[in-house]
Write an enzyme that holds these catalytic residues in place. Structure first.
Site, short mmCIF file in Angstrom:
data_model
loop_
_atom_site.label_atom_id
_atom_site.label_comp_id
_atom_site.label_asym_id
_atom_site.label_seq_id
_atom_site.Cartn_x
_atom_site.Cartn_y
_atom_site.Cartn_z
N GLY A 22 0.76 -1.46 0.13
CA GLY A 22 0.10 0.15 0.05
C GLY A 22 0.73 1.50 -0.04
N ALA A 23 1.77 1.10 -0.83
CA ALA A 23 2.99 2.37 -0.70
C ALA A 23 2.58 3.44 -1.71
CB ALA A 23 4.43 1.94 -0.83
N ASN A 24 1.48 3.50 -2.28
CA ASN A 24 1.47 4.36 -3.56
C ASN A 24 0.84 5.75 -2.82
OD1 ASN A 24 -1.07 2.78 -3.31
ND2 ASN A 24 -1.91 4.24 -4.68
N THR A 25 0.36 5.66 -1.65
CA THR A 25 -0.28 6.69 -1.10
C THR A 25 -0.38 7.02 0.39
OG1 THR A 25 -2.30 8.27 -1.04
CG2 THR A 25 -2.58 5.81 -0.95
N GLY A 26 -0.48 8.06 1.11
CA GLY A 26 -0.72 8.06 2.69
C GLY A 26 0.50 7.54 3.37
N GLY A 28 1.83 4.63 3.67
CA GLY A 28 2.61 3.57 3.07
C GLY A 28 3.68 4.52 2.30
N SER A 146 -3.95 -0.22 14.40
CA SER A 146 -4.67 0.90 14.89
C SER A 146 -5.29 0.83 16.10
CB SER A 146 -5.72 0.86 13.55
OG SER A 146 -6.76 2.07 13.99
N TYR A 172 -13.63 -3.85 11.46
CA TYR A 172 -12.50 -2.89 11.41
C TYR A 172 -11.76 -3.16 12.74
CZ TYR A 172 -8.85 0.60 11.11
OH TYR A 172 -7.59 1.35 10.92
#
Length: 315
Positions: A22-26, A28, A146, A172
């Site tokens: 998940g490293a394309n945004t935020g 990550g 989280s 969640y």
């Protein structure tokens, strides 16, 4: 090291290989960016390769992209096979990707989306890559949890996929609790090897895209109060980066923001909920996860009486 841990405290990462989901945004993106800037060869493991390529282009250093859809075990296996063919060793596996408060949906394999993506997808990926980490002294698996693991959270073994009734918040909470239980059980299994360790981290309340699926009653206050109660993704990534790179970090530790209620601030050791440390539940979840994913780990059996490091409120 400074009193407030920052990216300036990350040791030289040259010669190390880091895989960040998940490293394309935020979070990550910020995690991968910081590791690449310190010299690591970083792989952005992402569902959308085009977005991943654009993210990689904004980073400095040795950065590449690997397709990975955690909602599909076929994709997880394909990605793991590709990574194994590219790398004889992996130093860091950072299980960062996740979804939050989604409407009830199922993955390609029929799992509830939050449990399937946040826990089972990462469980399978870790198991399939672990033999690339085990020979590497100092290698680490860091899984992002989280504070949601405390909210309406339990492992519902009688209805793991929420087929009888569904709560976005409860699902969640279960998934993020599972992330911690996976980390603690993995650490017990890794202890005998003496090379790889497992840690967890949480970002506090960070201003990322995750909140987009939250119920309106929760999303609106967060949006209005964002300047007061959230921190930037770069700050939110610091607990993960500290767990991944601090030479003093130990297997089984959990890092989060050091401010009030762990909402924001520089990273420090924190403590997860009492139920997250329940060994019998961790081991049952592990067995169920192996059955659901079909992935068996090449690690020693869990040591029932092994002791995880005692959490401590240190900087």
């Amino acid at each position: 090291m400074s009193g407030k841990w920052t990216t300036a405290d990350i040791p030289d990462q040259r010669g190390r290989v880091a895989v960040v989901t998940g490293a394309n945004t935020g979070l990550g993106y910020e995690t991968a960016k910081a590791l690449a800037e310190r010299g690591a060869s970083v792989v952005l493991a992402v569902r959308d390769v085009e977005k991943g390529e654009r993210a990689a282009a904004r980073m400095t250093g040795d950065v590449s992209v690997q397709a990975l859809d955690l909602t599909s075990l076929d994709s997880v296996r394909t990605a793991a096979a590709a990574l194994r063919s590219r790398f004889d060793r992996i130093d860091l596996l950072i299980n960062n990707a996740g979804v939050m408060y989604t409407p009830r949906q199922t993955t390609a394999d029929g799992f509830e989306t939050q449990f399937g993506t946040n826990h089972l997808g990462h469980f399978a990926l870790t198991g399939l890559l672990l033999d690339r980490l085990l020979p590497v002294p100092g290698s680490r698996v860091v899984t992002v949890s989280s504070t949601g693991h405390r909210i309406r959270a339990a492992i519902h073994f009688d209805d793991l996929q929420w087929e009888r009734s569904y709560s976005r918040i409860g699902a969640y909470g279960q998934a993020k609790l599972a992330n911690l239980m996976f980390t603690y059980e993995l650490q017990r299994r890794l202890a005998a090897h003496g090379t790889t360790v497992a840690l967890a981290a949480h970002p506090g309340v960070s201003n990322t895209e995750l909140v987009r699926n939250a119920p309106a009653a929760l999303r609106m206050p967060v949006t209005w109060l964002a300047p007061l109660i959230t921190q930037t993704p770069a700050m939110g990534a610091l607990p993960t980066l500290r767990a991944a790179t601090d030479p003093g970090a130990l297997g089984g530790q959990y890092y989060g923001p050091g401010g009030s209620y762990e909402i924001k601030g520089h990273p420090r050791l924190v403590t997860s909920s009492p139920q997250s440390y329940e060994v019998a539940v961790q081991q049952r979840l592990w067995a169920v996860s192996e059955d659901l994913t079909g992935v068996k780990f090449p690690a020693a059996r869990s040591q029932q009486h092994s002791v995880l490091p005692e959490p401590a409120a240190t900087v």
